[in-house]
Design a protein around this motif. Structure first.
Motif, PDB file in Angstrom:
ATOM      1  N   ARG C  57       0.826  -1.208   0.000  1.00 24.81           N
ATOM      2  CA  ARG C  57       0.000   0.000   0.000  1.00 24.81           C
ATOM      3  C   ARG C  57       0.857   1.253   0.000  1.00 24.81           C
ATOM      4  NH1 ARG C  57      -2.247  -2.779   4.037  1.00 24.81           N
ATOM      5  NH2 ARG C  57      -1.747  -1.188   5.565  1.00 24.81           N
TER       6      ARG C  57
ATOM      7  N   SER D 129      -7.172  -9.262  10.029  1.00 24.85           N
ATOM      8  CA  SER D 129      -7.101  -7.809  10.121  1.00 24.85           C
ATOM      9  C   SER D 129      -6.997  -7.365  11.575  1.00 24.85           C
ATOM     10  CB  SER D 129      -8.329  -7.178   9.452  1.00 24.85           C
ATOM     11  OG  SER D 129      -9.496  -7.646  10.094  1.00 24.85           O
ATOM     12  N   GLU D 161      -4.491 -12.336   0.156  1.00 21.79           N
ATOM     13  CA  GLU D 161      -5.100 -11.010   0.315  1.00 21.79           C
ATOM     14  C   GLU D 161      -6.200 -10.787  -0.704  1.00 21.79           C
ATOM     15  OE1 GLU D 161      -1.972  -8.118   0.263  1.00 21.79           O
ATOM     16  OE2 GLU D 161      -1.620  -8.307   2.429  1.00 21.79           O
ATOM     17  N   ASP D 162      -5.930 -11.173  -1.972  1.00 21.52           N
ATOM     18  CA  ASP D 162      -6.924 -10.987  -3.031  1.00 21.52           C
ATOM     19  C   ASP D 162      -8.217 -11.730  -2.706  1.00 21.52           C
ATOM     20  OD1 ASP D 162      -5.158  -9.484  -4.365  1.00 21.52           O
ATOM     21  OD2 ASP D 162      -4.601 -11.011  -5.859  1.00 21.52           O
ATOM     22  N   ALA D 166     -10.202  -8.766   0.969  1.00 21.50           N
ATOM     23  CA  ALA D 166     -11.093  -7.761   0.373  1.00 21.50           C
ATOM     24  C   ALA D 166     -10.622  -6.340   0.671  1.00 21.50           C
ATOM     25  CB  ALA D 166     -12.536  -7.975   0.864  1.00 21.50           C
ATOM     26  N   GLY D 167      -9.367  -6.112   0.483  1.00 22.93           N
ATOM     27  CA  GLY D 167      -8.858  -4.750   0.632  1.00 22.93           C
ATOM     28  C   GLY D 167      -8.449  -4.361   2.029  1.00 22.93           C
ATOM     29  N   GLU D 168      -8.794  -5.179   3.017  1.00 18.24           N
ATOM     30  CA  GLU D 168      -8.378  -4.826   4.373  1.00 18.24           C
ATOM     31  C   GLU D 168      -6.924  -5.239   4.594  1.00 18.24           C
ATOM     32  OE1 GLU D 168     -10.637  -5.087   7.915  1.00 18.24           O
ATOM     33  OE2 GLU D 168     -12.364  -5.881   6.809  1.00 18.24           O
TER      34      GLU D 168
END
Lengths: 296, 257, 283, 279
Positions: C57, D129, D161-162, D166-168
């Motif tokens: 990120r 997370s 992760e993908d 879900a983006g976290e």
């Protein structure tokens, strides 16, 4: 709990000294303490070796030494890793030796305490402190990428050569400096030039000390993992030339053990590594002992 | 004090280590084919003087010197004089035996091998030179059967004669001996002294004897130095029987030193 | 001809020496070239003091790893140095000769064992022990410190022992002759006299600890959060490079080189101060 | 238990197919194919190369690691003939030629003593997370969860992760290991740990303690469930090239996609492209 203050020594009878233990008692306590700490430490250290040998020795046989690894190292032997180790180490030592020993002779025989000398010495000492992973980074960016040597025996060997350079410089310089000054005087007094004196009188006496330093650095190259994996790669194939990638035994052990591919073969590899280092040490010790005996 | 017939002439010589002056205004002539002894107590500057004669003092960065030393009338510090050539003409034997860590033969052959002259000569010529040198040093009979043994295996006295042979192998003109017998037993000492007397016809010998008796036994001329200054110089008999200076007389009769 | 050889040999030695050290310049140059652009992009302050490392990120903060390196090295020093000096006293003074003759080569052998072997041994024995008896995941600052302490022991022991043995006999004999006990002699005469050698051993050991990579990768846990206790997993500067270099590319790879720069600068600072200290000791 | 293909039988079979393959070696000798990229795919391709070189002694396959991205870069700069990737190609990389050679399931694993044996994908996301920190919240023992993840940049991690996160972001407190084996070893020793590894590695092996593969929304992570589409945690292993491979490179790729090549991959616990995934 607060520590209580010692009472004032007003009533100090003869022969009675408060809060003072006899030195002989201290001696006994300290001795016992040192003995137990030392024995414990040595037991732990030796147990590491024994553990590896206990697990690894049963795996070792002729095939393990001579066969190429198959199925990622799960089957077959470790011959290509042995070859990789020997090749990478050989390249490193053969390249580092002339530079390291030459630098040592320069520092020990030609220096005059000027700025150039000070810079050389400072750099040599600084090189000694750089972590192997940083050597690995450098080897990767310089040899593998910039000089386009790829992951190869050559890249790995050159990186290790730089890594062991300070070791060779330091031990060789010490060996040269420990040659008695009379040898130099004799050389000069017989009409030798500086070079003739170094070659004829100083170098022969320093050669064992230098050899010991070289052997030490062989040991370091054999055991190195971080710098090698970034520069020599981890290919399992038998290296065909200096430009082919190679996997050393230390890297092979690391991959086998952490990838969980084969514990038996991992221990076997480690055992062979330990035996190899053991032999290197024996050679070094014999050299030192002969050196010391000769000096007497 | 020097004459044109001197092998070595030292003129107005001063020597310093850093700020400390070790030799003061020395004038001295050393005649050829004689044994010349320089005597004096410790710290008289004798070792420094000997080492100055073949420029071994150059090795120290702290050394500084004034005046001149002439060898056959030529300044040894003249820019066109080769220091290695000089050292080959003026050999030195140190106060402790200094064999190099190699065989007996290699020790003696070490000097000639450095020398251009023997380049191209065959091995038998080299062994001829070595044998001659070892004979001159009265060592040949003791080592002829084990020339390839390490030099370190010899006794102290033999090692010192080996060092003498090593110098002789270069066929020098001057031999400097800095207390060559200081660690040796009387028999070894006698052997070395005998060789010196034998050799003096062919060489100029400068010796710093380890005691006055030795100076008396071997030397033709004697110089007495004290605190870096020359006190007296003369023929052996003169200095011993009729010293001109009270300090010389005190020294040789053992009042001090 | 001889003059020429003389000049030539000096030139060659000088050239060899010069090329040996020019490697240092080369290393500095290449690592900086590769790493500086990212530091410039992120900002040096944000890079060094940033708390979040998530290259995916675009977050590049290595402060947790600096804390990691410092705490693990400190732990190794606290555990390793006293024990190492203790062992060297034992080897030099108390051990009977036959024991010394066994232990000295053993210690030497241990100095040569690959760090991966130590790491794996730690993973098999030290980590479970910490998990079972002290709690937490086992992979921790403590585990790393223990392994590093064990790894630097051979270095500290052998160098300190040599400097103790190198002392002139009359130091010890003089003290014993005054009626001191053996321990008093060691404490008040021998240890102070051997101080410079022992300090050198300690500096060398700490250098080895801070630069170690492969062994600690296996036992530290490598999480990028700031640790709350010695039982928490942690990541050091070296392991950050070692663990992620295999897959990194682009800015991520640059960030690892930038990590290398920080490590390099720290080590150089240590080197300079160590050289300064030892030099002053000699004078 | 994996059924080992009898070695001798394999040799007999091989000697039978060798003549057939010899013809497909094109009679070439002294040619090398350079393969570079993902270290997850590397061991499998190495194993395939070993077999291939037995069949075609004239061709040498050079395999180097470096990671998926490095593999793609190497192919673009033509330093490698074929690249290996353990993640899907991104937008920019799609222009390259690529082929899926196998699929690798990802399994969530825990200690066999852990009472939890099923997790919903949302629960996994909450664990990683950092929202769920205690096994009690998942009806397990009252103990802190020791989260074990892979390093940033690894194909396994990005696939995880993908598909799961879900983006976290993964919590920074997670323990990070840089190999499947290390994750497996840790989980097999720690009753409170959870991790994810390649499906092929959950089986038992001599010298290793067992681990328990957790069900995902009630579906066991097995090869069968990946093939029939019931289990959705898997990633492709890709080969990429600058353009469609030719010559020796093509022969090697063809060998990997052949029945024999795929059989070898299945033996290692991967899902063959021939078996489909129910898509």
């Amino acid at each position: 709990m607060k520590p209580t203050k010692p009472p004032p020594r007003r009533f100090n009878f003869r022969g009675f000294k408060p809060r003072e233990i006899k030195p002989q008692t201290v001696e006994k306590i300290v001795k016992g303490f040192v003995w137990s700490v030392a024995l414990m430490v040595i037991a732990v250290l030796i147990s590491i070796v024994v553990f590896i040998l206990y697990k690894g020795l049963p795996v070792i046989n002729w095939g393990f030494l001579t066969e190429i690894p198959r199925k990622m190292g799960r089957e077959g032997g470790i011959s290509s890793a042995i070859a990789g180790t020997l090749l990478v180490t050989a390249v490193a030592v053969f390249i580092a030796m002339p530079f390291g020993i030459g630098t040592a002779f320069y520092l020990a025989e030609y220096t005059r305490g000027n700025t150039v000398t000070r810079v050389i010495r400072f750099s040599a000492e600084s090189l000694a402190g750089i972590p192997s992973i940083v050597y690995g980074l450098f080897g990767f960016i310089f040899f593998v990428m910039y000089l386009n040597l790829g992951w190869s025996v050559l890249s790995g060997g050159l990186t290790l050569a730089i890594m062991i350079l300070p070791t060779i410089i330091r031990t060789s310089e010490e060996a040269i400096r420990s040659v008695p000054n009379t040898y130099r005087e004799v050389g000069f007094s017989l009409g030798g030039t500086k070079w003739q004196t170094i070659r004829g009188a100083v170098a022969p006496s320093a050669v064992r000390g230098i050899a010991n330093g070289v052997i030490l650095s062989v040991g370091r190259s054999v055991a190195e993992t971080a710098a090698v994996v970034l520069t020599a790669g981890s290919a399992l194939r038998m290296p065909a030339s200096l430009s082919s990638p190679a996997r050393t035994m230390a890297v092979h052990f690391y991959i086998l053990a952490t990838e969980g591919i084969s514990m038996e073969n991992a221990y076997g590899t480690a055992a062979i590594l330990i035996i190899l280092i053991f032999f290197i040490n024996i050679v070094a010790n014999t050299l030192i002992n002969r050196f010391v005996a000769k000096g007497r | 004090m020097t004459t044109s017939s001197d092998k070595i002439a030292i003129k107005d010589f001063n020597f310093y280590f850093n700020e400390k002056q070790v030799i003061h205004n020395l004038n001295l002539g050393i005649p050829p084919n004689k044994i010349f002894a320089v005597i004096g107590p410790a710290n008289s500057g004798i070792t420094t003087l000997l080492r100055s004669l073949n420029r071994l003092c150059d090795l120290s960065h702290e050394a500084r010197q004034e005046g001149e030393i002439l060898l056959d009338g030529r300044n040894i510090r003249a820019p066109d004089v080769s220091v290695t050539e000089l050292r080959r003409r003026v050999g030195i034997v140190f106060d402790v035996p200094t064999p190099l860590p190699m065989s007996i033969f290699d020790n003696v052959a070490y000097g000639p091998r450095l020398n251009r002259k023997t380049r191209g000569k065959n091995k038998s010529a080299l062994s001829g030179i070595a044998e001659e040198a070892l004979r001159q040093a009265a060592l040949w009979d003791e080592v002829k059967d084990r020339l390839n043994a390490p030099a370190m295996s010899l006794s102290g006295g033999q090692q010192q004669r080996l060092c003498l042979a090593r110098v002789l192998a270069l066929k020098p003109e001057v031999i400097l001996l800095d207390r060559p017998c200081s660690g040796l037993d009387p028999i070894s000492t006698a052997k070395i002294e005998d060789s010196l007397i034998e050799l003096k016809n062919r060489f100029t010998i400068v010796i710093s004897p380890h005691n006055i008796q030795q100076a008396g036994r071997v030397s033709d001329r004697i110089a007495f130095m004290l605190m870096g200054r020359l006190i007296e110089e003369g023929a052996n008999a003169d200095v011993f029987s009729n010293p001109k200076d009270q300090r010389t007389s005190d020294y040789i009769t053992g009042r001090f030193g | 001809m001889r003059k020429f050889k003389e000049k030539l040999s000096e030139r060659i030695f000088f050239a060899l020496a010069l090329s040996s050290i020019s490697v240092l310049a080369l290393i500095t140059l290449f690592i900086f070239i590769k790493g500086v652009p990212l530091i410039a992009e992120v900002g040096a302050f944000k890079f060094i003091f940033g708390m979040s490392w998530a290259p995916g990120r675009g977050e590049f903060g290595i402060f947790p790893m600096i804390i990691g390196s410092v705490s693990v090295t400190l732990g190794a020093a606290v555990l390793g140095i006293p024990v190492g000096i203790c062992c060297s006293i034992f080897m030099a003074e108390f051990a009977p000769v036959w024991m010394r003759n066994i232990f000295r080569p053993a210690i030497q052998l241990l100095a040569g064992i690959p760090s991966v072997v130590y790491g794996f041994w730690g993973l098999l024995f030290v980590v479970p022990a910490i998990r079972n008896y002290l709690g937490g995941p086992g992979l921790s600052i403590l585990a790393g410190s223990v392994i590093l302490a064990i790894m630097i022991l051979p270095t500290i022991i052998s160098i300190s022992e040599v400097s103790l043995l190198a002392l002139p006999r009359h130091y010890k004999e003089g003290a014993l002759a005054l009626g001191m006990t053996h321990w008093q002699t060691i404490r008040s005469v021998q240890l102070p006299a051997a101080k410079s050698g022992i300090v050198a051993a300690v500096i060398l050991g700490i250098g080895r600890a801070i630069g170690e990579t492969m062994a600690v990768i296996m036992v530290l846990g490598n999480s990028v959060a700031v640790p709350q206790s010695v039982l928490d997993p942690v990541r050091t500067l070296t392991t950050n490079i070692g663990i992620e270099m295999g897959y990194a590319s682009g800015g991520h790879q640059q960030a690892l080189f930038a990590t290398g720069i920080v490590l390099f600068v720290i080590i150089m600072a240590l080197n300079v101060s160590a050289q300064y200290i030892t030099r002053r000791k000699i004078k | 238990m994996k059924v080992k293909f009898p070695k001798r039988a394999a040799f007999v079979m091989l000697s039978a197919v060798i003549p057939a393959f010899m013809s497909s070696c094109g009679g070439k000798t002294g040619i090398s194919v350079v393969v570079a990229g993902s270290t997850s795919v590397q061991p499998y391709v190495e194993m395939l190369a070993e077999e291939y070189e037995l069949l075609c002694p004239g061709i040498v396959v050079d395999i180097q690691g470096g990671g998926s991205s490095a593999g793609v870069t190497a192919v673009e700069s033509r330093t490698a003939d074929v690249g290996m990737s353990s993640r899907e190609l991104n937008e920019k990389e799609r222009e390259l030629w690529s082929t899926v050679i196998a699929k690798d399931g990802l399994a969530l694993i825990a200690h066999p003593d852990n009472p939890v044996d099923n997790l919903a994908i949302g629960q996994i996301r909450d664990i990683y997370s950092g929202k769920i920190t205690n096994w009690r919240e998942l009806n397990g023992a009252d103990a802190k969860i020791h989260i074990i993840s892979r390093e940033e940049g690894s194909g396994t991690r990005s696939a995880f992760e993908d598909m799961v996160m879900a983006g976290e972001p993964v919590t920074p407190k997670a323990i990070v290991q840089n190999s499947n084996g290390a994750v497996r070893l840790l989980v097999s020793n720690d009753p409170n740990a959870v991790g994810f590894i390649s499906l092929g590695l959950i089986g038992n092996q001599a010298g290793l303690k067992p681990v328990k593969a957790l069900k995902l929304d009630g579906v066991s992570p097995t090869r069968e469930n990946v093939i029939n589409g019931g289990y959705s945690l898997y990633r492709p292993f890709l080969l990429v090239a600058e353009s469609e491979p030719e010559g020796a490179a093509k022969l090697f790729v063809d060998f990997i996609l052949s029945e024999e090549g795929q059989r070898l991959l299945v033996e290692e616990g991967l899902v063959s492209v021939r078996e489909g995934t129910g898509e």
